[in-house]
Motif scaffolding. Structure first.
Motif, PDB file in Angstrom:
ATOM      1  N   ALA A 262       0.842  -1.202   0.000  1.00  0.00           N
ATOM      2  CA  ALA A 262       0.000   0.000   0.000  1.00  0.00           C
ATOM      3  C   ALA A 262       0.874   1.248   0.000  1.00  0.00           C
ATOM      4  O   ALA A 262       1.898   1.308   0.677  1.00  0.00           O
ATOM      5  CB  ALA A 262      -0.901  -0.011   1.225  1.00  0.00           C
ATOM      6  N   GLY A 263       0.483   2.237  -0.780  1.00  0.00           N
ATOM      7  CA  GLY A 263       1.224   3.490  -0.845  1.00  0.00           C
ATOM      8  C   GLY A 263       2.250   3.552  -1.954  1.00  0.00           C
ATOM      9  O   GLY A 263       2.733   4.637  -2.287  1.00  0.00           O
ATOM     10  N   ALA A 264       2.608   2.391  -2.516  1.00  0.00           N
ATOM     11  CA  ALA A 264       3.553   2.379  -3.632  1.00  0.00           C
ATOM     12  C   ALA A 264       2.870   2.950  -4.877  1.00  0.00           C
ATOM     13  O   ALA A 264       1.648   3.038  -4.951  1.00  0.00           O
ATOM     14  CB  ALA A 264       4.055   0.963  -3.892  1.00  0.00           C
ATOM     15  N   LEU A 265       3.677   3.319  -5.864  1.00  0.00           N
ATOM     16  CA  LEU A 265       3.142   3.947  -7.079  1.00  0.00           C
ATOM     17  C   LEU A 265       2.091   3.069  -7.746  1.00  0.00           C
ATOM     18  O   LEU A 265       1.046   3.563  -8.191  1.00  0.00           O
ATOM     19  CB  LEU A 265       4.287   4.237  -8.052  1.00  0.00           C
ATOM     20  CG  LEU A 265       3.892   4.936  -9.362  1.00  0.00           C
ATOM     21  CD1 LEU A 265       3.290   6.305  -9.086  1.00  0.00           C
ATOM     22  CD2 LEU A 265       5.120   5.059 -10.273  1.00  0.00           C
ATOM     23  N   LEU A 266       2.338   1.771  -7.826  1.00  0.00           N
ATOM     24  CA  LEU A 266       1.380   0.852  -8.445  1.00  0.00           C
ATOM     25  C   LEU A 266       0.062   0.857  -7.690  1.00  0.00           C
ATOM     26  O   LEU A 266      -1.012   0.878  -8.287  1.00  0.00           O
ATOM     27  CB  LEU A 266       1.964  -0.560  -8.496  1.00  0.00           C
ATOM     28  CG  LEU A 266       1.051  -1.653  -9.062  1.00  0.00           C
ATOM     29  CD1 LEU A 266       0.641  -1.336 -10.493  1.00  0.00           C
ATOM     30  CD2 LEU A 266       1.743  -3.009  -8.985  1.00  0.00           C
ATOM     31  N   ASP A 267       0.126   0.852  -6.377  1.00  0.00           N
ATOM     32  CA  ASP A 267      -1.081   0.839  -5.551  1.00  0.00           C
ATOM     33  C   ASP A 267      -1.890   2.124  -5.731  1.00  0.00           C
ATOM     34  O   ASP A 267      -3.110   2.088  -5.963  1.00  0.00           O
ATOM     35  CB  ASP A 267      -0.685   0.663  -4.081  1.00  0.00           C
ATOM     36  CG  ASP A 267      -1.863   0.815  -3.142  1.00  0.00           C
ATOM     37  OD1 ASP A 267      -2.768  -0.039  -3.180  1.00  0.00           O
ATOM     38  OD2 ASP A 267      -1.888   1.787  -2.365  1.00  0.00           O
TER      39      ASP A 267
END
Length: 323
Positions: free
Chosen positions: A40-45
């Protein structure tokens, strides 16, 4: 055959001919789940969530996002591979899905046999960042420091075979430096150590590192795009700082298990195009220095296969052994 029999036969044939259309019109009839193979919080997410919300409006069904990080992204990828090929479980993936097979002896999936592309959401460059407390203030100083202390500076990344790892590997290759390679369980886990100075540098998405750069909590040594980004006009590219052949983009897309009905793939692709055209998504992409994708399912599927082949060549050139 009398007139009544002929009429019944004609109606029967018409009914059979309308079955595919009826199936297409009935999909989707229940909520759709998108599995994200990052934390969660990553660019993909973040990207998937804003796109999913807009796709839900178009599809008329809830579109839920489920994070399944772990094993450098393999947990989420394998989970979708094993899901029913009915169009109700999708995979949101970065470059990782095409790159991992080049790093793993047994990744647990075959890209061209187990998945079909829906479309690319976007592509975005990374920022190369480090703590402001470090003595290296510019990219040239960072490279010189790394060459003076080979294997001592820490390069954090999101795991073997991930897009962040590939960006790091290409940087080491083109700069002629040796960093201590330290994989984390996702970029979100690595970032606090970079901010705190426990790791020297990492490549990271603009959505998470950009605000920290603007707040002075991180120093940006460069951006991996081919030209400066309008979102970060003061951050020079790596190419203009002595690495003329360096550029790297993380791309994010949606995939489905192989054998999903073509009608479902087409409907999902149409909803994705609608989502990418919305002002909400466009603004989010601008904030992340990202460019919207524009590929049909066939084009994206072909693009993934080509990237997998390119990755094999890069991995072989760099001398990485499969694990």
């Amino acid at each position: 055959m009398n007139k009544r029999g002929l009429l019944l036969a004609t109606l029967a044939i018409a009914a059979l001919g309308s079955l595919p259309l009826a199936h297409a019109q009935s999909y989707p009839s229940r909520p759709i789940r998108i599995v994200v193979h990052s934390s969660a919080g990553a660019l993909l997410d973040v990207t998937t969530r804003v796109v999913a919300q807009e796709m839900s409006r178009d599809l008329g069904q809830p579109v839920f996002v489920e994070n399944r990080p772990g094993a450098d992204g393999l947990l989420g990828i394998r989970a979708v591979k094993a899901a029913a090929a009915d169009g109700y479980t999708l995979l949101a993936a970065a470059n990782t899905v095409a790159q991992l097979p080049a790093f793993r002896k047994e990744p647990g999936y075959e890209l061209d046999k187990d998945f079909v592309g829906i479309g690319m959401m976007n592509r975005a460059p990374f920022l190369l960042v480090g703590a402001p407390s470090q003595p290296s203030r510019t990219l040239a100083e960072l490279i010189a420091n790394a060459k003076a202390h080979p294997g001592q500076l820490i390069m954090a990344h999101a795991g073997k075979g991930t897009s962040v790892h590939m960006a790091s590997a290409l940087f080491l290759h083109q700069s002629g430096t040796q960093f201590l390679d330290v994989p984390y369980k996702g970029a979100a886990a690595a970032l606090p150590d970079v901010v705190g100075g426990r790791a020297n540098v990492m490549f990271d998405g603009a959505n998470s590192s950009g605000p920290l750069v603007q707040e002075g909590k991180l120093r940006a040594y460069g951006i991996t795009s081919t030209a400066r980004s309008p979102a970060f006009p003061d951050i020079p590219t790596l190419a203009e700082q002595g690495l003329p052949n360096y550029s790297f983009y993380v791309y994010l897309g949606l995939l489905a298990p192989a054998n999903v009905p073509k009608e479902a793939v087409a409907r999902l692709a149409a909803a994705l195009r609608t989502a990418l055209a919305s002002e909400t998504v466009k603004q989010r992409f601008r904030n992340d220095a990202a460019e919207a994708g524009a590929m049909s399912p066939e084009e994206f599927t072909r693009f993934l296969k080509e990237d997998a082949a390119r990755t094999v060549k890069v991995v072989n050139d760099l001398g990485y052994a499969k694990e």
